[in-house]
Design a protein around this motif. Structure first.
Motif, PDB file in Angstrom:
ATOM      1  N   UNK A  90      -1.032  -0.105 -70.168  1.00 36.00           N
ATOM      2  CA  UNK A  90      -2.125  -0.054 -69.196  1.00 36.00           C
ATOM      3  C   UNK A  90      -2.133   1.242 -68.391  1.00 36.00           C
ATOM      4  N   UNK A  91      -1.304   2.191 -68.751  1.00 35.40           N
ATOM      5  CA  UNK A  91      -1.261   3.448 -68.014  1.00 35.40           C
ATOM      6  C   UNK A  91      -2.507   4.277 -68.282  1.00 35.40           C
ATOM      7  N   UNK A  92      -2.761   5.212 -67.391  1.00 38.60           N
ATOM      8  CA  UNK A  92      -3.853   6.155 -67.544  1.00 38.60           C
ATOM      9  C   UNK A  92      -3.292   7.575 -67.487  1.00 38.60           C
ATOM     10  N   UNK A  93      -4.106   8.519 -67.900  1.00 32.90           N
ATOM     11  CA  UNK A  93      -3.741   9.919 -67.767  1.00 32.90           C
ATOM     12  C   UNK A  93      -4.298  10.445 -66.454  1.00 32.90           C
ATOM     13  N   UNK A  94      -3.428  11.000 -65.629  1.00 32.56           N
ATOM     14  CA  UNK A  94      -3.854  11.550 -64.351  1.00 32.56           C
ATOM     15  C   UNK A  94      -3.613  13.039 -64.298  1.00 32.56           C
ATOM     16  N   UNK A  95      -4.495  13.763 -63.610  1.00 32.52           N
ATOM     17  CA  UNK A  95      -4.368  15.215 -63.494  1.00 32.52           C
ATOM     18  C   UNK A  95      -4.463  15.616 -62.029  1.00 32.52           C
TER      19      UNK A  95
ATOM     20  N   UNK B 279      10.697   2.975 -63.819  1.00 35.26           N
ATOM     21  CA  UNK B 279      10.222   3.109 -62.436  1.00 35.26           C
ATOM     22  C   UNK B 279       9.607   4.480 -62.146  1.00 35.26           C
ATOM     23  N   UNK B 280       9.500   5.304 -63.155  1.00 33.83           N
ATOM     24  CA  UNK B 280       8.966   6.649 -62.950  1.00 33.83           C
ATOM     25  C   UNK B 280       7.763   6.885 -63.855  1.00 33.83           C
ATOM     26  N   UNK B 281       6.753   7.538 -63.317  1.00 31.36           N
ATOM     27  CA  UNK B 281       5.593   7.935 -64.125  1.00 31.36           C
ATOM     28  C   UNK B 281       5.979   9.137 -64.984  1.00 31.36           C
ATOM     29  N   UNK B 282       5.712   9.053 -66.265  1.00 31.25           N
ATOM     30  CA  UNK B 282       6.097  10.131 -67.176  1.00 31.25           C
ATOM     31  C   UNK B 282       5.225  11.361 -66.959  1.00 31.25           C
TER      32      UNK B 282
ATOM     33  N   UNK C  85      -2.103  22.997 -63.415  1.00 34.35           N
ATOM     34  CA  UNK C  85      -2.650  21.641 -63.539  1.00 34.35           C
ATOM     35  C   UNK C  85      -1.598  20.787 -64.225  1.00 34.35           C
ATOM     36  N   UNK C  86      -1.232  19.695 -63.576  1.00 24.84           N
ATOM     37  CA  UNK C  86      -0.187  18.811 -64.078  1.00 24.84           C
ATOM     38  C   UNK C  86      -0.826  17.519 -64.589  1.00 24.84           C
ATOM     39  N   UNK C  87      -0.405  17.107 -65.763  1.00 23.96           N
ATOM     40  CA  UNK C  87      -0.885  15.853 -66.351  1.00 23.96           C
ATOM     41  C   UNK C  87       0.296  14.887 -66.401  1.00 23.96           C
ATOM     42  N   UNK C  88       0.072  13.669 -65.911  1.00 24.80           N
ATOM     43  CA  UNK C  88       1.159  12.689 -65.859  1.00 24.80           C
ATOM     44  C   UNK C  88       0.583  11.281 -66.001  1.00 24.80           C
ATOM     45  N   UNK C  89       1.466  10.351 -66.241  1.00 26.30           N
ATOM     46  CA  UNK C  89       1.101   8.935 -66.273  1.00 26.30           C
ATOM     47  C   UNK C  89       0.565   8.534 -64.899  1.00 26.30           C
ATOM     48  N   UNK C  90      -0.487   7.726 -64.879  1.00 26.62           N
ATOM     49  CA  UNK C  90      -1.136   7.407 -63.617  1.00 26.62           C
ATOM     50  C   UNK C  90      -1.617   5.955 -63.618  1.00 26.62           C
TER      51      UNK C  90
ATOM     52  N   UNK D 167       4.725  -3.827 -60.833  1.00 27.60           N
ATOM     53  CA  UNK D 167       5.994  -3.111 -60.753  1.00 27.60           C
ATOM     54  C   UNK D 167       5.770  -1.684 -60.249  1.00 27.60           C
ATOM     55  N   UNK D 168       6.769  -1.150 -59.582  1.00 28.53           N
ATOM     56  CA  UNK D 168       6.675   0.169 -58.968  1.00 28.53           C
ATOM     57  C   UNK D 168       6.765   1.265 -60.022  1.00 28.53           C
ATOM     58  N   UNK D 169       5.954   2.314 -59.839  1.00 27.87           N
ATOM     59  CA  UNK D 169       6.005   3.523 -60.640  1.00 27.87           C
ATOM     60  C   UNK D 169       5.914   4.707 -59.682  1.00 27.87           C
ATOM     61  N   UNK D 170       6.985   5.471 -59.561  1.00 30.18           N
ATOM     62  CA  UNK D 170       6.996   6.609 -58.647  1.00 30.18           C
ATOM     63  C   UNK D 170       6.264   7.794 -59.283  1.00 30.18           C
ATOM     64  N   UNK D 171       5.327   8.357 -58.540  1.00 31.44           N
ATOM     65  CA  UNK D 171       4.568   9.520 -59.004  1.00 31.44           C
ATOM     66  C   UNK D 171       4.941  10.743 -58.186  1.00 31.44           C
TER      67      UNK D 171
END
Length: 878
Positions: free
Chosen positions: A6-11, A52-55, A68-73, A129-133
């Motif tokens: 269910x993750x999204x791509x965040x920028x 617990x961490x966003x990739x 520009x950083x792209x990460x799990x969101x 659940x927690x995901x640290x960004x």
């Protein structure tokens, strides 16, 4: 790689601090831009994987130091609880605390601190659940030294961080690096977060920092200000909000708090996934659900969500994704007309007045969600079966969908187009991912699929599989001393800043450090060899593809050099190089005698241009993107394939070389023109297939491998898959020649066993008719016996023709017209093997002079064939 689910791509975007243009480093070179430094440090964040961490996925460098950083969101965060304005239950508070501490503890083990812990950076997945960004911002910016803004939010920063004040990039330019924060600063931020969850609102933002700290301390210590909170939660808050850092616990210590131990049983310990090249079993902790039907896809479920976030982002880019465009559409990036950036006043001394600071260069920590609609629309016709390909032979009998037939037709398209085709790359990535997961069991199939093409996303692992890398490579690499100074250090330091520095990754300080470590590891672990200039260029492709895995880059390089550059790095390698160049010169004459004759006439020998080619396997003369395509094929061939690449390059420049003299050719190669790599690869394969295996025999090539030794290829279907040196030696094998004798021959030699195999001779004394298979895998060949007619009649090779040497050539060196030479003319284009017991070298040289291609000499002459029982005698005419 875990699935995206269910993750999204965040920028998100920010600017690195700009450096002055008129300052150079201690080596006299311009300073490395801070954006490139950040880009290099970012790479290690892509390997940090924890529940617990966003990739982190990717980082892109734009104009004016923009990154520009792209990460799990995820869309939900702790800010949602604050907006609700209601206190959170004790169980939820303890759950959030435990999960945040799990992520912080894992970061601390990797030497990282968050420093930007705030409600907006504590995301929640669909299960709550927690995901640290944004946990990598402090690390990638060198603890804030490479940006103009402070890392962290004042409302949540620890007192010691506020007391230290902001670090200025100007201080760092003088070597005064800021002292990094420790793990305890995140514990204070956690305390503020938990307290706000407990009271259901944010603390008063109107206070200044000093008043706010007084309020927090009074709130925690003084009983009359305490809210109605359970004692265990209050105890936890007091530990987090301990003013003195020396008494404040670290995240790992805080996890042992009794209040958190009550919820610890709800979580299973995190196990780091076993890497592909390791001594551990990758399936050791494989668990299946109790209900096996849970593995089946529900109707309408998104198959794309089962792929890793790295794959989805790669496909998103192929489908037309543009990060800057997405941020511009969300008004995160705002372009201004040039007139608006001018100052109001410009004095004579250049000082500006009136122009305020451009706020677009400050941090905007907004994260936008990248839309996958365009990608999903591109993949709408890809069936569910494509995501789960069969790996056995029965897959060829399955019916194909329309999309499958279209993709099979895409194989005929140019490689550049295939690599940008979204649907095609999806299928190739899924297939290679499954094959690599089954490595080394599916090693042969990896080799087979690599002959079609290699998906760029998995090129690094595929190359390692083709090179036969196995075992615990990390332990071996860790056991090499890479720190003790050695005499080669100085040369390595000089070479690295000149090696593929157009590439942002390899030009970063992290790239230089990794370059240094891998090269030094190779030098130390090969005491019988020495460092030659060019070794850094050989290392570059492996380091680029395995930037976060130095051990794999080292292992690939260590396997590549013995296969293609055996003994090239000896202290005295002159005899090895000279033999190699001589064989290459013979290959030019073999495939293109007209070009060979011209180059020899003007004195443009391979020693003048080809040494950098072969010493670096073309990495010194081509950019990395061309090397990738070239080596995709090189790794599938044996050690003689580089000769064919060299000839193919010369043939692309053929017209210009034939029209020019020595000086013009020197200038041409000093700045090599653009080479069509796809054409070069295609022509190299054709040349390779026309070259008999023994024709490229070298005395100083890698010795034969012992029985059971694994070179990563396995059983390969091609006639030319293995090296000639690896074949068992017999009385019919090629004999080594002295270098002086080898240089005296313009045409290569082939062995008697090669001749027998290519002519398909059998004990019956007759040439077999070529089958359809042999036509595609072996060159057509013609044996020319130049002995006298009497000797020829006493016994000759079946199917050979007789052209006595004494009657073949006229006084001017031209072929005398006779029935035998007419037959030779009709066979022009085949591999012509000169057979005799003498003067074979001179006859071959005459044929090369009159531009006959593919001329070679039978090693040992007819004497090698006398004891085979394959010679035939013509039937007497009645």
């Amino acid at each position: 790689m875990p699935p995206m689910k269910d993750a999204r791509l965040g920028a998100s975007t920010f600017f690195a601090s700009a450096l002055p243009h008129d300052i150079c480093g201690s080596n006299g070179l311009p300073l490395t831009p801070n954006s490139i430094k950040i880009l290099g440090r970012f790479q290690i964040l892509k390997t940090v994987s924890h529940p617990r961490l966003c990739r982190y996925v990717d980082i892109s460098r734009g104009k004016h130091e923009r990154l520009i950083v792209v990460a799990e969101h995820y869309e939900r965060s702790l800010e949602d609880f604050q907006r609700a304005g209601k206190p959170v239950s004790q169980d939820k508070v303890l759950q959030v605390a435990y999960e945040i501490l799990e992520g912080l503890e894992f970061m601390n083990k990797h030497g990282m601190m968050h420093r930007a812990l705030a409600p907006r950076n504590v995301l929640m997945d669909c299960r709550g659940n927690v995901k640290l960004a944004k946990f990598g911002l402090y690390h990638m910016t060198n603890h804030g030294a490479d940006v103009d803004f402070p890392i962290g939010y004042p409302s949540y920063l620890a007192p010691e961080v506020i007391a230290k004040g902001p670090s200025r990039p100007s201080d760092c330019s003088h070597g005064e690096l800021p002292r990094p924060s420790g793990p305890k600063v995140d514990v204070w931020s956690l305390g503020i977060l938990l307290f706000e969850l407990c009271v259901g609102r944010r603390l008063l933002q109107s206070f200044d920092i000093s008043e706010r700290l007084k309020f927090i301390l009074t709130l925690v210590i003084t009983p009359e200000y305490q809210f109605e909170l359970p004692e265990n939660v209050l105890t936890l808050l007091r530990k987090c909000l301990t003013f003195q850092p020396s008494r404040r616990p670290t995240p790992s210590e805080l996890l042992k708090d009794p209040a958190l131990q009550e919820v610890s049983h709800l979580y299973t310990p995190f196990r780091k996934p076993v890497s592909l090249f390791s001594s551990s079993l990758r399936c050791a902790y494989l668990e299946l659900p109790e209900d096996i039907s849970e593995l089946c896809q529900d109707e309408g479920e998104e198959y794309l969500a089962e792929r890793s976030i790295e794959e989805v982002y790669h496909l998103w880019c192929l489908a037309g994704g543009d990060l800057e465009k997405e941020l511009t559409n969300k008004e995160i990036i705002q372009s201004k007309p040039p007139i608006c950036t001018l100052p109001n006043f410009l004095l004579e001394d250049g000082e500006c007045f009136g122009q305020g600071r451009d706020r677009s260069f400050l941090l905007d920590d907004t994260t936008i969600t990248l839309s996958l609609c365009q990608l999903k629309n591109r993949l709408k016709d890809v069936t569910g079966e494509a995501y789960y390909p069969l790996l056995d032979d029965e897959q060829s009998s399955l019916p194909q969908s329309n999309s499958s037939s279209e993709l099979s037709a895409a194989v005929a398209l140019p490689l550049v187009i295939r690599e940008r085709d979204t649907e095609y790359q999806l299928l190739r990535i899924v297939l290679f991912d499954r094959l690599l997961q089954a490595y080394p069991y599916k090693k042969n199939q990896v080799w087979k699929e690599a002959r079609v093409d290699i998906p760029p996303l998995l090129r690094g692992l595929t190359w390692a599989a083709l090179l036969g890398i196995e075992g615990d490579i990390q332990a071996k690499y860790d056991g090499i001393d890479k720190d003790t100074p050695i005499p080669t250090d100085r040369q390595i330091e000089v070479d690295i800043p000149r090696c593929h520095q157009y590439d942002e990754l390899l030009s970063s300080p992290q790239g230089h450090m990794k370059f240094r470590r891998v090269l030094k590891a190779w030098v130390v672990s090969h005491p019988d060899l020495v460092y030659w200039q060019g070794l850094d260029s050989l290392c570059a492709p492996f380091l680029y593809l395995n930037f976060n895995n130095e051990a794999l880059a080292y292992a690939c390089m260590s396997a590549f050099i013995p296969k293609y550059l055996y003994n090239f790095f000896l202290k005295d390698n002159s005899h090895v190089i000279q033999e190699y160049l001589t064989v290459f010169s013979q290959m030019i004459a073999f495939h293109d005698p007209e070009l060979s004759n011209h180059l020899n006439e003007i004195g443009f020998i391979p020693d003048l241009y080809a040494i950098p080619w072969f010493l670096t396997m073309f990495t010194h003369v081509f950019p990395l993107h061309k090397i990738f395509h070239l080596w995709d094929t090189l790794l599938l061939g044996n050690s003689s394939f580089p000769f064919c690449i060299g000839v193919a390059i010369l043939q692309q420049l053929r017209d210009r070389l034939l029209a020019n003299g020595f000086n013009e050719c020197i200038l041409l190669f000093s700045d090599l023109p653009e080479i069509d790599i796809e054409r070069c690869v295609r022509e190299s394969i054709n040349l390779f297939c026309w070259t008999p295996k023994s024709a490229t025999y070298r005395q100083h090539a890698q010795p034969p491998k012992v029985a059971g030794d694994n070179n990563g290829f396995g059983k390969t279907p091609s006639y030319y898959s293995s090296d000639y040196q690896d074949l068992p030696k017999t009385d019919l094998s090629r004999e080594p020649l002295k270098l002086s004798e080898l240089k005296a021959e313009s045409s290569p030699r082939i062995s008697a066993e090669d001749l027998i195999d290519l002519c398909e001779l059998s004990g019956s004394g007759h040439c077999k008719a070529p089958t359809k298979k042999t036509k595609s895998s072996k060159p057509k060949i013609l044996a020319v016996d130049i002995r006298s007619s009497e000797d020829f009649s006493r016994g000759h090779i079946p199917g050979s023709i007789n052209i006595p040497y004494s009657t073949a050539f006229g006084p001017d060196g031209e072929l005398v017209q006779c029935p035998a030479t007419s037959t030779l003319q009709s066979f022009r284009g085949r591999v012509i093997v000169i057979v005799s017991h003498a003067v074979m070298r001179a006859f071959a040289a005459h044929l090369v002079k009159v531009n006959y291609p593919r001329v070679c000499i039978l090693d040992g002459g007819i004497n090698k064939m006398k004891f085979t029982g394959l010679l035939t005698v013509p039937s007497p005419q009645i």
